[in-house]
Design an enzyme around this catalytic site. Structure first.
Site: not given
Length: 317
Positions: A144, A148
């Site tokens: 992934y 953030k």
């Protein structure tokens, strides 16, 4: 029911518009007078001025109606950060993006703004004031790439740990600086990019960092959030390499035992690296080329974030 779109209206499409970032982007676009088409695998809300198209991102025929007669497309779809399905990430992030580009080309879409992640250059070591010219990570740390979102997902994990009275430790010496970017500032950057994107623009084909432009010590940020929710701040330090080594060991154990036992460690090597290293980036290019300035400062952003999580407060049911 969505309002009827006038031929003279500004029009755009948001792929992934049912997600967290996507919905904030849709709401801001509506405020700016756009008529918005959302393409996603699910519909999670209704808003006047928004039409929804549901389907598989890799299905060109399902995607085309959402992008038809639309000069501007935002692509911010991505699998959930908790997923560890390699095939899913490959399908959505690679094959899906390829489908989006093909559909935009077929329909003559003028502008495509893609949401990526600073983690594409992060390998678990310090990055200080990183520019957009940093090379891609040769050894990505997980599937992934939305760093953030990974950081934001740490907040509920830490709150849950604090509720159990175990949020007492700081990984490393606590001096590592990181970027936390408020969602409204990310949305502002997307819209600026779209409105400055035109033929011969310096934005064409370039990546841009959108940050709060206020690097903060990771554990100071976590402490502010936890204290704001009524929990004690972590106080005791654990050596970074020790914690990273343990996380790596647990990751290997989980990998080996995966076929037999459902075991997913809370702190993965990626999360430990995010918590214990410097990783903050320069947004000077965005300032120069599109006049970006974060509308919401970090102090206000933290206060608004804490206020938006009343169910996580100490003592909440």
């Amino acid at each position: 029911m969505a309002t009827r779109i006038r031929p003279s209206s500004k029009r755009c499409a948001v792929i992934g518009g049912s997600g967290f970032l996507g919905r904030h982007l849709v709401e801001r676009l509506l405020e700016r007078g756009y008529a918005v088409a959302v393409f996603d695998i699910r519909q999670t809300y209704e808003l006047p001025g928004v039409t929804f198209h549901l389907g598989d991102l890799c299905d060109t025929q399902a995607l085309l109606p959402a992008l038809k007669d639309t000069p501007l497309v935002f692509h911010c779809a991505s699998p959930a950060p908790a997923s560890d399905d390699r095939a899913l990430f490959q399908r959505v992030n690679v094959q899906g993006t390829r489908t989006v580009i093909q559909a935009c080309t077929q329909l003559g879409v003028q502008k495509l703004v893609l949401t990526s992640s600073a983690s594409v250059v992060f390998e678990g070591t310090d990055i200080k004031d990183g520019s957009e010219d940093l090379p891609y990570a040769k050894k990505p740390m997980d599937y992934y790439t939305e760093t953030k979102i990974q950081q934001e997902k740490l907040v509920p994990i830490l709150v849950d740990t604090a509720r159990r009275g175990k949020m007492k430790f700081i990984i490393g010496d606590g001096t590592n600086l990181v970027d936390f970017t408020f969602v409204e500032n990310v949305v502002h950057g997307h819209i600026l990019a779209a409105e400055h994107l035109r033929p011969e623009s310096p934005l064409c084909g370039k990546p841009y960092h959108i940050t709060n432009d206020e690097p903060i010590r990771f554990w100071d940020f976590m402490s502010e959030v936890l204290v704001g929710l009524g929990y004690a701040a972590p106080r005791y330090h654990l050596p970074y390499m020790l914690v990273y080594g343990l996380a790596l060991l647990l990751w290997v154990v989980a990998l080996v035992l995966g076929p037999l036992v459902s075991f997913k460690p809370t702190f993965t090597p990626m999360r430990v690296a995010l918590a214990g290293t410097h990783h903050y980036y320069s947004c000077e290019r965005a300032k120069r080329d599109m006049g970006y300035r974060p509308p919401v400062g970090l102090t206000e952003a933290i206060a608004r974030t804490v206020a938006s999580y009343p169910h996580l407060r100490h003592g909440a049911a």
